[in-house]
Design an enzyme around this catalytic site. Structure first.
Site, PDB file in Angstrom:
ATOM      1  N   HIS A 291       0.721  -1.190  -0.107  1.00  0.00           N
ATOM      2  CA  HIS A 291       0.043  -0.045  -0.049  1.00  0.00           C
ATOM      3  C   HIS A 291       0.903   1.282  -0.156  1.00  0.00           C
ATOM      4  O   HIS A 291       1.903   1.427   0.483  1.00  0.00           O
ATOM      5  CB  HIS A 291      -1.053  -0.068   1.153  1.00  0.00           C
ATOM      6  CG  HIS A 291      -0.434  -0.144   2.453  1.00  0.00           C
ATOM      7  ND1 HIS A 291      -0.073   1.201   3.103  1.00  0.00           N
ATOM      8  CD2 HIS A 291      -0.435  -1.062   3.569  1.00  0.00           C
ATOM      9  CE1 HIS A 291       0.205   0.946   4.217  1.00  0.00           C
ATOM     10  NE2 HIS A 291       0.091  -0.131   4.551  1.00  0.00           N
ATOM     11  N   GLU A 337      -4.945   1.950   2.425  1.00  0.00           N
ATOM     12  CA  GLU A 337      -5.199   0.578   3.340  1.00  0.00           C
ATOM     13  C   GLU A 337      -5.352   1.102   4.838  1.00  0.00           C
ATOM     14  O   GLU A 337      -6.246   0.216   5.183  1.00  0.00           O
ATOM     15  CB  GLU A 337      -3.590  -0.086   3.118  1.00  0.00           C
ATOM     16  CG  GLU A 337      -3.895  -1.391   3.839  1.00  0.00           C
ATOM     17  CD  GLU A 337      -3.422  -1.501   5.160  1.00  0.00           C
ATOM     18  OE1 GLU A 337      -3.823  -2.336   5.958  1.00  0.00           O
ATOM     19  OE2 GLU A 337      -2.861  -0.543   5.752  1.00  0.00           O
ATOM     20  N   ASP A 365       3.040  -6.344   3.343  1.00  0.00           N
ATOM     21  CA  ASP A 365       2.787  -5.266   4.128  1.00  0.00           C
ATOM     22  C   ASP A 365       3.104  -5.673   5.666  1.00  0.00           C
ATOM     23  O   ASP A 365       2.263  -5.430   6.408  1.00  0.00           O
ATOM     24  CB  ASP A 365       0.978  -4.956   4.138  1.00  0.00           C
ATOM     25  CG  ASP A 365       0.735  -3.635   4.809  1.00  0.00           C
ATOM     26  OD1 ASP A 365       1.658  -2.820   5.363  1.00  0.00           O
ATOM     27  OD2 ASP A 365      -0.252  -3.558   5.372  1.00  0.00           O
TER      28      ASP A 365
HETATM   29 ZN   LIG Z   1       0.601  -1.446   6.323  1.00  0.00          ZN
END
Ligand SMILES: [Zn+2]
Length: 481
Positions: A291, A337, A365
Protein backbone atom coordinates in the site's frame (compact mmCIF):
# COMPACT_ATOMS: atom_id res chain seq x y z
CA UNK A 1 23.61 -24.28 -19.31
CA UNK A 2 22.13 -27.42 -20.79
CA UNK A 3 24.38 -30.19 -19.56
CA UNK A 4 21.60 -32.14 -17.97
CA UNK A 5 18.52 -33.32 -19.66
CA UNK A 6 16.14 -34.72 -17.14
CA UNK A 7 13.99 -32.33 -15.26
CA UNK A 8 16.10 -32.74 -12.19
CA UNK A 9 15.29 -29.65 -10.28
CA UNK A 10 17.52 -30.54 -7.36
CA UNK A 11 20.33 -30.88 -9.86
CA UNK A 12 19.40 -27.64 -11.54
CA UNK A 13 19.58 -25.80 -8.26
CA UNK A 14 22.88 -27.44 -7.42
CA UNK A 15 24.27 -26.27 -10.72
CA UNK A 16 22.90 -22.81 -10.19
CA UNK A 17 24.23 -22.59 -6.67
CA UNK A 18 27.76 -23.69 -7.42
CA UNK A 19 27.73 -21.70 -10.63
CA UNK A 20 29.45 -24.53 -12.46
CA UNK A 21 28.72 -25.16 -16.09
CA UNK A 22 29.97 -28.69 -16.44
CA UNK A 23 28.77 -30.93 -13.67
CA UNK A 24 26.12 -33.51 -14.21
CA UNK A 25 23.83 -33.72 -11.23
CA UNK A 26 23.71 -37.00 -9.43
CA UNK A 27 20.33 -38.60 -9.67
CA UNK A 28 18.62 -38.31 -6.32
CA UNK A 29 15.07 -38.87 -5.24
CA UNK A 30 13.96 -35.90 -7.25
CA UNK A 31 10.49 -34.56 -6.52
CA UNK A 32 8.29 -35.21 -9.50
CA UNK A 33 8.08 -32.01 -11.44
CA UNK A 34 4.70 -30.80 -12.37
CA UNK A 35 5.65 -28.21 -14.90
CA UNK A 36 8.63 -26.08 -14.22
CA UNK A 37 11.50 -26.69 -16.51
CA UNK A 38 15.04 -26.52 -15.29
CA UNK A 39 15.27 -23.26 -17.21
CA UNK A 40 12.68 -21.80 -14.88
CA UNK A 41 14.70 -22.93 -11.90
CA UNK A 42 17.77 -21.25 -13.30
CA UNK A 43 15.95 -18.04 -14.07
CA UNK A 44 14.48 -18.03 -10.60
CA UNK A 45 17.90 -18.43 -9.03
CA UNK A 46 19.25 -15.71 -11.25
CA UNK A 47 16.43 -13.33 -10.23
CA UNK A 48 17.18 -13.97 -6.59
CA UNK A 49 20.89 -13.35 -7.03
CA UNK A 50 20.19 -10.11 -8.87
CA UNK A 51 17.82 -8.95 -6.16
CA UNK A 52 20.36 -9.70 -3.46
CA UNK A 53 23.12 -7.88 -5.28
CA UNK A 54 20.96 -4.87 -6.11
CA UNK A 55 20.33 -1.69 -4.13
CA UNK A 56 17.15 -1.03 -6.05
CA UNK A 57 14.70 -1.88 -3.27
CA UNK A 58 16.50 0.33 -0.78
CA UNK A 59 16.75 3.16 -3.32
CA UNK A 60 12.99 3.01 -3.88
CA UNK A 61 12.05 3.25 -0.21
CA UNK A 62 14.69 5.91 0.34
CA UNK A 63 13.23 7.94 -2.51
CA UNK A 64 9.66 7.57 -1.22
CA UNK A 65 10.48 8.46 2.38
CA UNK A 66 12.75 11.39 1.49
CA UNK A 67 10.90 12.88 -1.47
CA UNK A 68 7.35 12.29 -0.20
CA UNK A 69 7.41 11.19 3.44
CA UNK A 70 4.12 10.96 5.36
CA UNK A 71 1.21 10.37 2.99
CA UNK A 72 -2.03 9.97 4.84
CA UNK A 73 -4.91 8.98 2.56
CA UNK A 74 -6.97 11.92 1.39
CA UNK A 75 -4.28 14.55 2.04
CA UNK A 76 -2.22 16.55 -0.47
CA UNK A 77 0.76 14.35 0.31
CA UNK A 78 -1.24 11.31 -0.71
CA UNK A 79 -1.52 12.78 -4.20
CA UNK A 80 2.20 13.67 -4.19
CA UNK A 81 2.83 9.97 -3.44
CA UNK A 82 0.64 8.92 -6.37
CA UNK A 83 2.58 11.23 -8.68
CA UNK A 84 5.84 9.92 -7.27
CA UNK A 85 4.75 6.32 -7.93
CA UNK A 86 3.51 7.02 -11.46
CA UNK A 87 6.78 8.67 -12.41
CA UNK A 88 8.97 6.10 -10.68
CA UNK A 89 7.21 3.15 -12.31
CA UNK A 90 7.20 4.85 -15.68
CA UNK A 91 10.94 5.55 -15.51
CA UNK A 92 11.55 1.92 -14.55
CA UNK A 93 10.23 0.89 -17.93
CA UNK A 94 7.23 -1.27 -17.08
CA UNK A 95 5.06 -2.34 -20.02
CA UNK A 96 2.06 -0.53 -18.55
CA UNK A 97 1.69 2.09 -15.83
CA UNK A 98 -1.71 3.51 -14.90
CA UNK A 99 -3.82 4.70 -11.99
CA UNK A 100 -7.43 4.15 -10.98
CA UNK A 101 -9.35 6.60 -8.82
CA UNK A 102 -10.61 5.68 -5.37
CA UNK A 103 -12.85 7.68 -3.05
CA UNK A 104 -11.21 7.75 0.38
CA UNK A 105 -12.15 9.21 3.75
CA UNK A 106 -10.14 12.30 4.69
CA UNK A 107 -9.22 12.96 8.29
CA UNK A 108 -7.02 15.49 10.02
CA UNK A 109 -5.13 14.52 13.17
CA UNK A 110 -5.02 17.92 14.80
CA UNK A 111 -3.51 18.01 18.25
CA UNK A 112 -3.98 15.66 21.19
CA UNK A 113 -3.07 16.47 24.77
CA UNK A 114 -3.72 14.40 27.86
CA UNK A 115 -2.66 14.62 31.45
CA UNK A 116 -3.41 13.10 34.80
CA UNK A 117 -5.26 15.63 36.92
CA UNK A 118 -5.33 13.57 40.09
CA UNK A 119 -4.02 11.91 42.23
CA UNK A 120 -0.67 13.11 40.79
CA UNK A 121 -0.59 15.76 38.09
CA UNK A 122 1.49 14.53 35.14
CA UNK A 123 1.43 15.00 31.37
CA UNK A 124 0.90 11.93 29.17
CA UNK A 125 2.11 11.18 25.64
CA UNK A 126 -0.95 10.46 23.52
CA UNK A 127 -2.02 10.54 19.91
CA UNK A 128 -5.42 10.50 18.27
CA UNK A 129 -6.63 7.27 16.75
CA UNK A 130 -7.40 7.58 13.05
CA UNK A 131 -10.97 8.62 12.37
CA UNK A 132 -11.56 9.98 15.87
CA UNK A 133 -13.67 13.05 16.47
CA UNK A 134 -12.40 15.96 18.57
CA UNK A 135 -13.19 16.57 22.20
CA UNK A 136 -15.26 19.67 23.04
CA UNK A 137 -13.07 22.77 22.82
CA UNK A 138 -12.40 22.79 26.53
CA UNK A 139 -11.59 19.09 26.57
CA UNK A 140 -12.93 16.27 28.67
CA UNK A 141 -12.11 15.69 32.30
CA UNK A 142 -13.24 12.42 33.88
CA UNK A 143 -12.08 9.49 36.00
CA UNK A 144 -10.77 6.50 34.13
CA UNK A 145 -12.01 2.95 34.32
CA UNK A 146 -9.42 0.33 33.43
CA UNK A 147 -9.94 -2.90 31.45
CA UNK A 148 -7.46 -5.63 30.63
CA UNK A 149 -8.88 -6.04 27.15
CA UNK A 150 -11.76 -5.29 24.80
CA UNK A 151 -13.17 -8.62 25.89
CA UNK A 152 -13.33 -7.50 29.52
CA UNK A 153 -14.91 -4.20 28.49
CA UNK A 154 -17.66 -5.93 26.53
CA UNK A 155 -18.64 -7.92 29.63
CA UNK A 156 -18.54 -5.00 32.06
CA UNK A 157 -21.59 -3.42 33.58
CA UNK A 158 -22.51 0.03 32.19
CA UNK A 159 -22.79 1.32 35.76
CA UNK A 160 -18.99 1.14 36.07
CA UNK A 161 -18.44 3.01 32.82
CA UNK A 162 -21.00 5.76 32.56
CA UNK A 163 -19.46 9.24 32.45
CA UNK A 164 -15.90 7.87 32.55
CA UNK A 165 -12.93 7.58 30.22
CA UNK A 166 -12.39 3.94 29.32
CA UNK A 167 -8.74 2.82 29.51
CA UNK A 168 -8.02 -0.47 27.70
CA UNK A 169 -4.70 -1.72 29.00
CA UNK A 170 -4.02 -4.62 26.63
CA UNK A 171 -0.29 -5.31 26.26
CA UNK A 172 0.92 -6.36 22.82
CA UNK A 173 3.14 -9.42 22.91
CA UNK A 174 6.29 -9.53 20.77
CA UNK A 175 6.31 -12.36 18.24
CA UNK A 176 7.92 -13.09 14.85
CA UNK A 177 4.47 -13.55 13.30
CA UNK A 178 3.07 -10.38 14.84
CA UNK A 179 0.26 -12.41 16.41
CA UNK A 180 0.28 -10.19 19.53
CA UNK A 181 -1.07 -7.37 17.36
CA UNK A 182 -3.99 -9.51 16.22
CA UNK A 183 -4.82 -10.17 19.86
CA UNK A 184 -4.75 -6.56 21.07
CA UNK A 185 -5.84 -4.51 18.06
CA UNK A 186 -9.58 -5.04 18.62
CA UNK A 187 -9.41 -2.58 21.51
CA UNK A 188 -8.20 0.07 19.09
CA UNK A 189 -10.57 -0.60 16.23
CA UNK A 190 -13.74 -1.43 18.17
CA UNK A 191 -13.08 -0.04 21.65
CA UNK A 192 -14.83 3.28 21.07
CA UNK A 193 -18.06 1.54 20.08
CA UNK A 194 -17.97 -0.85 23.05
CA UNK A 195 -17.16 1.99 25.47
CA UNK A 196 -19.76 4.42 24.11
CA UNK A 197 -22.48 1.77 24.17
CA UNK A 198 -22.01 1.72 27.96
CA UNK A 199 -21.93 5.48 28.40
CA UNK A 200 -18.19 6.30 28.33
CA UNK A 201 -17.26 9.87 27.40
CA UNK A 202 -13.93 8.98 25.75
CA UNK A 203 -11.51 6.10 25.32
CA UNK A 204 -7.74 6.06 25.74
CA UNK A 205 -5.96 2.78 25.04
CA UNK A 206 -2.49 1.48 25.81
CA UNK A 207 -0.67 1.72 22.46
CA UNK A 208 -0.84 -1.35 20.27
CA UNK A 209 2.94 -1.68 20.13
CA UNK A 210 5.78 -3.75 21.56
CA UNK A 211 8.21 -0.91 22.35
CA UNK A 212 8.88 0.96 25.57
CA UNK A 213 9.38 4.32 23.90
CA UNK A 214 7.47 7.31 25.13
CA UNK A 215 5.42 7.74 21.99
CA UNK A 216 1.96 6.53 21.12
CA UNK A 217 0.91 4.30 18.22
CA UNK A 218 -1.92 5.53 16.07
CA UNK A 219 -4.13 3.37 13.83
CA UNK A 220 -7.66 3.22 12.58
CA UNK A 221 -10.68 3.14 14.85
CA UNK A 222 -14.33 2.81 13.91
CA UNK A 223 -17.68 4.22 14.92
CA UNK A 224 -21.09 2.68 14.49
CA UNK A 225 -24.08 4.61 13.19
CA UNK A 226 -26.42 3.94 16.12
CA UNK A 227 -23.81 4.44 18.86
CA UNK A 228 -22.64 7.87 20.11
CA UNK A 229 -19.22 8.90 18.81
CA UNK A 230 -16.62 9.51 21.50
CA UNK A 231 -13.01 10.75 21.13
CA UNK A 232 -10.41 7.97 20.94
CA UNK A 233 -6.69 8.18 21.63
CA UNK A 234 -3.72 5.93 22.40
CA UNK A 235 -1.11 6.58 25.07
CA UNK A 236 2.50 5.39 25.05
CA UNK A 237 3.35 2.12 26.79
CA UNK A 238 5.36 3.85 29.58
CA UNK A 239 2.41 6.14 30.24
CA UNK A 240 0.10 3.15 30.52
CA UNK A 241 2.55 1.71 33.07
CA UNK A 242 2.46 5.03 34.92
CA UNK A 243 -1.34 4.97 35.08
CA UNK A 244 -1.20 1.44 36.49
CA UNK A 245 1.22 2.55 39.21
CA UNK A 246 -1.12 5.40 40.11
CA UNK A 247 -4.13 3.08 40.20
CA UNK A 248 -2.29 0.96 42.77
CA UNK A 249 -2.06 4.02 45.01
CA UNK A 250 -5.49 5.45 44.33
CA UNK A 251 -8.37 3.78 42.46
CA UNK A 252 -9.59 7.19 41.30
CA UNK A 253 -7.34 8.52 38.54
CA UNK A 254 -8.75 11.53 36.72
CA UNK A 255 -7.63 12.35 33.19
CA UNK A 256 -7.91 15.46 31.11
CA UNK A 257 -8.09 14.98 27.33
CA UNK A 258 -8.13 17.59 24.59
CA UNK A 259 -8.18 16.68 20.92
CA UNK A 260 -8.86 18.64 17.73
CA UNK A 261 -8.99 15.84 15.14
CA UNK A 262 -11.58 16.12 12.44
CA UNK A 263 -13.24 14.00 9.78
CA UNK A 264 -13.22 15.95 6.53
CA UNK A 265 -15.45 14.00 4.19
CA UNK A 266 -14.37 12.22 1.06
CA UNK A 267 -11.33 12.84 -1.13
CA UNK A 268 -9.98 11.25 -4.30
CA UNK A 269 -6.93 9.03 -4.30
CA UNK A 270 -5.61 6.37 -6.69
CA UNK A 271 -4.48 2.79 -6.86
CA UNK A 272 -1.27 2.92 -8.89
CA UNK A 273 -0.64 -0.09 -11.11
CA UNK A 274 2.31 -1.31 -13.20
CA UNK A 275 2.50 -4.41 -15.35
CA UNK A 276 4.97 -6.76 -16.93
CA UNK A 277 2.91 -8.12 -19.81
CA UNK A 278 2.85 -11.91 -19.96
CA UNK A 279 4.24 -13.59 -23.06
CA UNK A 280 1.71 -16.36 -23.67
CA UNK A 281 -1.11 -15.78 -21.16
CA UNK A 282 -1.17 -11.99 -20.91
CA UNK A 283 -4.74 -11.86 -19.61
CA UNK A 284 -3.87 -14.00 -16.58
CA UNK A 285 -2.56 -12.04 -13.63
CA UNK A 286 -0.12 -12.61 -10.82
CA UNK A 287 -0.80 -9.70 -8.47
CA UNK A 288 1.88 -8.52 -6.07
CA UNK A 289 0.82 -5.56 -3.99
CA UNK A 290 1.71 -3.15 -1.23
CA UNK A 291 0.00 0.00 0.00
CA UNK A 292 1.14 3.45 -0.98
CA UNK A 293 -0.54 5.44 1.80
CA UNK A 294 0.92 5.72 5.30
CA UNK A 295 0.10 7.20 8.64
CA UNK A 296 1.10 10.81 9.07
CA UNK A 297 3.51 10.81 12.00
CA UNK A 298 6.46 8.83 10.58
CA UNK A 299 7.74 8.78 7.01
CA UNK A 300 6.02 5.48 6.19
CA UNK A 301 9.26 3.53 5.77
CA UNK A 302 8.39 0.12 7.18
CA UNK A 303 4.65 0.65 6.71
CA UNK A 304 4.57 0.37 3.84
CA UNK A 305 7.38 2.00 1.88
CA UNK A 306 9.24 -1.27 2.33
CA UNK A 307 6.43 -3.26 0.71
CA UNK A 308 6.26 -0.79 -2.18
CA UNK A 309 10.01 -1.26 -2.68
CA UNK A 310 9.89 -5.06 -2.39
CA UNK A 311 7.14 -5.74 -4.93
CA UNK A 312 8.29 -3.04 -7.34
CA UNK A 313 11.83 -4.39 -7.33
CA UNK A 314 10.62 -7.95 -7.83
CA UNK A 315 8.56 -6.93 -10.86
CA UNK A 316 11.33 -4.75 -12.29
CA UNK A 317 13.77 -7.68 -12.27
CA UNK A 318 11.22 -9.76 -14.14
CA UNK A 319 10.51 -6.89 -16.54
CA UNK A 320 14.19 -6.90 -17.47
CA UNK A 321 14.40 -10.62 -18.27
CA UNK A 322 15.16 -11.36 -21.92
CA UNK A 323 12.13 -13.68 -22.01
CA UNK A 324 8.95 -12.60 -20.20
CA UNK A 325 7.07 -15.22 -18.18
CA UNK A 326 3.75 -16.58 -19.41
CA UNK A 327 1.39 -14.58 -17.19
CA UNK A 328 1.23 -10.85 -16.56
CA UNK A 329 2.82 -9.62 -13.33
CA UNK A 330 0.70 -6.79 -11.96
CA UNK A 331 2.08 -4.55 -9.23
CA UNK A 332 -0.73 -2.81 -7.37
CA UNK A 333 0.17 0.01 -4.99
CA UNK A 334 -3.10 0.24 -3.11
CA UNK A 335 -4.58 3.52 -1.92
CA UNK A 336 -5.85 4.09 1.60
CA UNK A 337 -5.10 0.75 3.25
CA UNK A 338 -4.61 2.30 6.66
CA UNK A 339 -8.01 3.90 6.75
CA UNK A 340 -9.93 0.72 5.98
CA UNK A 341 -8.46 -1.16 2.96
CA UNK A 342 -10.39 1.29 0.81
CA UNK A 343 -8.21 1.02 -2.29
CA UNK A 344 -8.40 -2.76 -2.20
CA UNK A 345 -12.19 -2.74 -2.07
CA UNK A 346 -12.29 -0.32 -5.02
CA UNK A 347 -9.85 -2.55 -6.93
CA UNK A 348 -12.02 -5.62 -6.36
CA UNK A 349 -15.06 -3.72 -7.68
CA UNK A 350 -13.30 -2.15 -10.63
CA UNK A 351 -11.75 -5.49 -11.62
CA UNK A 352 -14.71 -7.71 -10.77
CA UNK A 353 -14.98 -9.02 -14.32
CA UNK A 354 -11.37 -10.17 -14.41
CA UNK A 355 -10.97 -11.56 -10.88
CA UNK A 356 -11.36 -15.03 -12.36
CA UNK A 357 -8.20 -14.25 -14.34
CA UNK A 358 -6.23 -13.48 -11.20
CA UNK A 359 -4.08 -16.57 -10.88
CA UNK A 360 -2.83 -15.58 -7.42
CA UNK A 361 -2.34 -12.45 -5.30
CA UNK A 362 0.07 -11.53 -2.48
CA UNK A 363 0.84 -8.35 -0.59
CA UNK A 364 3.95 -7.18 1.25
CA UNK A 365 2.76 -5.16 4.24
CA UNK A 366 4.76 -6.35 7.21
CA UNK A 367 7.90 -4.27 7.27
CA UNK A 368 11.26 -4.69 5.63
CA UNK A 369 11.86 -8.39 5.94
CA UNK A 370 13.37 -10.91 5.66
CA UNK A 371 10.88 -13.46 4.33
CA UNK A 372 11.17 -16.72 6.30
CA UNK A 373 8.08 -18.67 5.29
CA UNK A 374 5.42 -18.86 2.59
CA UNK A 375 1.82 -19.76 3.27
CA UNK A 376 -0.73 -20.28 0.50
CA UNK A 377 -4.47 -20.41 0.17
CA UNK A 378 -5.00 -22.51 -2.94
CA UNK A 379 -6.95 -25.55 -4.05
CA UNK A 380 -6.24 -28.13 -1.33
CA UNK A 381 -6.00 -30.84 -3.99
CA UNK A 382 -3.00 -29.16 -5.60
CA UNK A 383 -1.39 -27.57 -2.54
CA UNK A 384 1.24 -30.30 -2.23
CA UNK A 385 2.30 -29.67 -5.83
CA UNK A 386 2.54 -25.94 -5.20
CA UNK A 387 4.60 -26.58 -2.12
CA UNK A 388 6.97 -28.86 -3.95
CA UNK A 389 7.32 -26.51 -6.85
CA UNK A 390 7.96 -23.55 -4.64
CA UNK A 391 10.29 -25.14 -2.14
CA UNK A 392 12.37 -26.40 -5.02
CA UNK A 393 12.74 -22.90 -6.44
CA UNK A 394 13.47 -20.89 -3.37
CA UNK A 395 17.06 -19.96 -2.76
CA UNK A 396 17.03 -18.95 0.87
CA UNK A 397 15.65 -21.91 2.67
CA UNK A 398 12.38 -20.04 3.05
CA UNK A 399 10.13 -22.55 4.78
CA UNK A 400 6.88 -23.74 3.32
CA UNK A 401 4.09 -23.09 5.79
CA UNK A 402 0.41 -23.97 5.52
CA UNK A 403 -2.55 -23.54 3.20
CA UNK A 404 -4.32 -20.98 5.42
CA UNK A 405 -2.89 -17.70 4.14
CA UNK A 406 -4.84 -14.45 4.09
CA UNK A 407 -2.46 -12.88 1.58
CA UNK A 408 -1.99 -9.54 3.39
CA UNK A 409 -4.56 -6.87 4.31
CA UNK A 410 -5.41 -5.53 0.87
CA UNK A 411 -5.66 -8.93 -0.78
CA UNK A 412 -7.38 -10.55 2.19
CA UNK A 413 -10.75 -9.87 0.58
CA UNK A 414 -9.79 -11.90 -2.49
CA UNK A 415 -10.15 -15.50 -1.30
CA UNK A 416 -13.85 -14.86 -0.64
CA UNK A 417 -14.03 -13.79 -4.30
CA UNK A 418 -12.35 -17.03 -5.39
CA UNK A 419 -8.84 -15.67 -5.90
CA UNK A 420 -5.96 -17.81 -4.54
CA UNK A 421 -3.50 -15.91 -2.33
CA UNK A 422 -0.12 -16.37 -0.72
CA UNK A 423 1.49 -14.77 2.34
CA UNK A 424 5.25 -14.37 2.16
CA UNK A 425 5.84 -14.11 5.88
CA UNK A 426 8.33 -11.43 6.88
CA UNK A 427 10.06 -11.41 10.24
CA UNK A 428 7.87 -9.15 12.34
CA UNK A 429 9.78 -9.38 15.62
CA UNK A 430 10.50 -5.63 15.74
CA UNK A 431 7.72 -4.46 13.44
CA UNK A 432 5.37 -3.35 16.19
CA UNK A 433 8.08 -1.32 17.90
CA UNK A 434 7.77 1.27 15.13
CA UNK A 435 4.44 0.56 13.43
CA UNK A 436 2.15 3.64 13.20
CA UNK A 437 4.55 5.88 15.15
CA UNK A 438 6.78 8.88 14.43
CA UNK A 439 9.59 6.32 14.63
CA UNK A 440 8.60 4.60 11.37
CA UNK A 441 11.58 6.00 9.48
CA UNK A 442 14.17 4.83 6.96
CA UNK A 443 16.91 4.01 9.48
CA UNK A 444 14.82 1.03 10.67
CA UNK A 445 15.38 -0.69 7.32
CA UNK A 446 18.31 -3.02 6.74
CA UNK A 447 19.06 -2.92 2.98
CA UNK A 448 20.16 -6.57 2.96
CA UNK A 449 16.99 -7.86 4.59
CA UNK A 450 14.92 -5.71 2.27
CA UNK A 451 16.77 -7.14 -0.73
CA UNK A 452 16.16 -10.67 0.55
CA UNK A 453 12.43 -9.97 0.62
CA UNK A 454 12.58 -8.55 -2.90
CA UNK A 455 14.38 -11.71 -3.99
CA UNK A 456 11.72 -13.92 -2.44
CA UNK A 457 8.96 -11.92 -4.15
CA UNK A 458 10.77 -12.06 -7.49
CA UNK A 459 11.05 -15.83 -7.25
CA UNK A 460 7.47 -16.19 -6.11
CA UNK A 461 6.06 -13.94 -8.84
CA UNK A 462 8.13 -15.56 -11.57
CA UNK A 463 7.24 -19.08 -10.53
CA UNK A 464 3.58 -18.24 -10.28
CA UNK A 465 3.63 -16.59 -13.68
CA UNK A 466 5.04 -19.80 -15.17
CA UNK A 467 3.26 -22.46 -13.14
CA UNK A 468 0.74 -24.78 -14.74
CA UNK A 469 -0.79 -25.97 -11.52
CA UNK A 470 -4.50 -25.33 -11.17
CA UNK A 471 -4.88 -23.26 -8.00
CA UNK A 472 -8.68 -23.17 -8.01
CA UNK A 473 -11.14 -23.81 -6.49
CA UNK A 474 -10.22 -22.74 -2.96
CA UNK A 475 -11.48 -24.84 -0.13
CA UNK A 476 -14.85 -23.81 1.17
CA UNK A 477 -14.51 -22.15 4.53
CA UNK A 478 -17.43 -21.34 6.72
CA UNK A 479 -16.00 -17.89 7.13
CA UNK A 480 -13.62 -16.48 4.59
CA UNK A 481 -12.16 -13.21 5.73
ZN1 LIG B 1 0.58 -1.31 6.36
Amino acid sequence: MKHYQTASLVGAILVALVGCQNILPTQTSTPKLIINSSDDAQISQQLAKQALASRLSYDIVESLTVEVGPRLAGTEKDIVAVEWAMEKLWLMGFDKVYKESVQVPAWSRGTAYASVVSPYEQPLMVTALGGSIATPVNGIQAPIVRFESLEELTHASPARIEGKIVFIDHKTERHITGKGYGESVGGRSRGAIAAAEKGAVAIVIRSIGTDHDRMAHTGMMRYQEDVPKIPAAAMSNPDADLINAMLKRDPKVVLSLNMTSENQGIATSYNVIAEVTGSSKPDEIVLIGAHLDSWDEGTGAIDDGAGVAIVTTAAKLIQDLPQKPARTIRVVLFAAEEVGIVGAKAYAEQHADELDKHYIAAESDFGAGPVYKIDFNVNPATYEQVKQEHSAMTLFGVEMGNNEASGGPDVSIMPALGVPVASLRQDGTDYFDYHHTPNDTLDKIDPKKLAQSAAAYAQFAYMMAQSEIDLRPLKQKEQQH
